[in-house]
Design a protein around this motif. Structure first.
Motif, PDB file in Angstrom:
ATOM      1  N   UNK A 168       0.846  -1.196   0.000  1.00 26.43           N
ATOM      2  CA  UNK A 168       0.000   0.000   0.000  1.00 26.43           C
ATOM      3  C   UNK A 168       0.878   1.241   0.000  1.00 26.43           C
ATOM      4  N   UNK A 169       0.462   2.249  -0.761  1.00 28.87           N
ATOM      5  CA  UNK A 169       1.186   3.514  -0.837  1.00 28.87           C
ATOM      6  C   UNK A 169       0.507   4.519   0.089  1.00 28.87           C
ATOM      7  N   UNK A 170       1.301   5.152   0.956  1.00 34.45           N
ATOM      8  CA  UNK A 170       0.795   6.171   1.874  1.00 34.45           C
ATOM      9  C   UNK A 170       1.458   7.503   1.577  1.00 34.45           C
ATOM     10  N   UNK A 171       0.690   8.571   1.699  1.00 35.94           N
ATOM     11  CA  UNK A 171       1.219   9.918   1.468  1.00 35.94           C
ATOM     12  C   UNK A 171       0.648  10.842   2.533  1.00 35.94           C
ATOM     13  N   UNK A 172       1.524  11.620   3.174  1.00 36.15           N
ATOM     14  CA  UNK A 172       1.127  12.513   4.258  1.00 36.15           C
ATOM     15  C   UNK A 172       1.696  13.914   4.035  1.00 36.15           C
ATOM     16  N   UNK A 173       1.109  14.887   4.701  1.00 34.93           N
ATOM     17  CA  UNK A 173       1.616  16.261   4.707  1.00 34.93           C
ATOM     18  C   UNK A 173       1.831  16.783   3.288  1.00 34.93           C
ATOM     19  N   UNK A 174       0.794  16.610   2.460  1.00 37.45           N
ATOM     20  CA  UNK A 174       0.849  17.140   1.099  1.00 37.45           C
ATOM     21  C   UNK A 174       1.930  16.508   0.238  1.00 37.45           C
ATOM     22  N   UNK A 227       8.260   1.516   4.766  1.00 38.45           N
ATOM     23  CA  UNK A 227       9.552   2.085   4.416  1.00 38.45           C
ATOM     24  C   UNK A 227       9.242   3.379   3.680  1.00 38.45           C
ATOM     25  N   UNK A 228       9.901   4.470   4.084  1.00 34.82           N
ATOM     26  CA  UNK A 228       9.507   5.749   3.524  1.00 34.82           C
ATOM     27  C   UNK A 228      10.610   6.768   3.447  1.00 34.82           C
ATOM     28  N   UNK A 229      10.225   7.919   2.873  1.00 38.12           N
ATOM     29  CA  UNK A 229      11.121   9.058   2.706  1.00 38.12           C
ATOM     30  C   UNK A 229      10.412  10.296   3.243  1.00 38.12           C
ATOM     31  N   UNK A 230      11.172  11.115   3.966  1.00 36.10           N
ATOM     32  CA  UNK A 230      10.659  12.354   4.552  1.00 36.10           C
ATOM     33  C   UNK A 230      11.440  13.529   3.958  1.00 36.10           C
ATOM     34  N   UNK A 231      10.715  14.518   3.462  1.00 32.05           N
ATOM     35  CA  UNK A 231      11.337  15.751   2.961  1.00 32.05           C
ATOM     36  C   UNK A 231      11.744  16.648   4.130  1.00 32.05           C
TER      37      UNK A 231
END
Length: 93
Positions: free
Chosen positions: A3-9, A26-30
């Motif tokens: 599943x793909x999750x996207x947060x904070x725009x 597993x993710x990436x944070x700007x």
């Protein structure tokens, strides 16, 4: 299934999956500062970069870099900030 999750725009994106030992993302944070909540205990491990975390009950931010982890109890919120793109692995217990 992944599943793909996207947060904070779109500033935080992750892929959620189930491994033999449980659920993970597993993710990436700007670059930025973010507050997350969790309903289950979790362990976050920095893969690359730096996450600076303010954990529940703490008054000072602490830096975590490549390979370092921190734990968050269930039903808690915590803050993280980054000064550059950072990646992480989050394992849910």
């Amino acid at each position: 299934m992944i599943n793909v999750n996207e947060y904070f725009g779109g500033a935080v994106k992750s892929l959620a999956y189930t491994a033999a030992d449980g659920k993970s993302t597993i993710g990436v944070i700007e670059t930025g500062e973010y507050e997350f909540g969790t309903s289950t205990p979790e362990t976050m491990t920095v893969i690359e970069g730096e996450l600076i975390a303010l954990l529940p009950g703490e008054t000072e931010w602490k830096s975590y870099t490549n390979g370092q982890s921190f734990k968050v109890a269930a039903d808690a919120s915590f803050k993280v900030k980054t000064t550059g793109q950072s990646s992480y692995l989050c394992k849910y217990q």
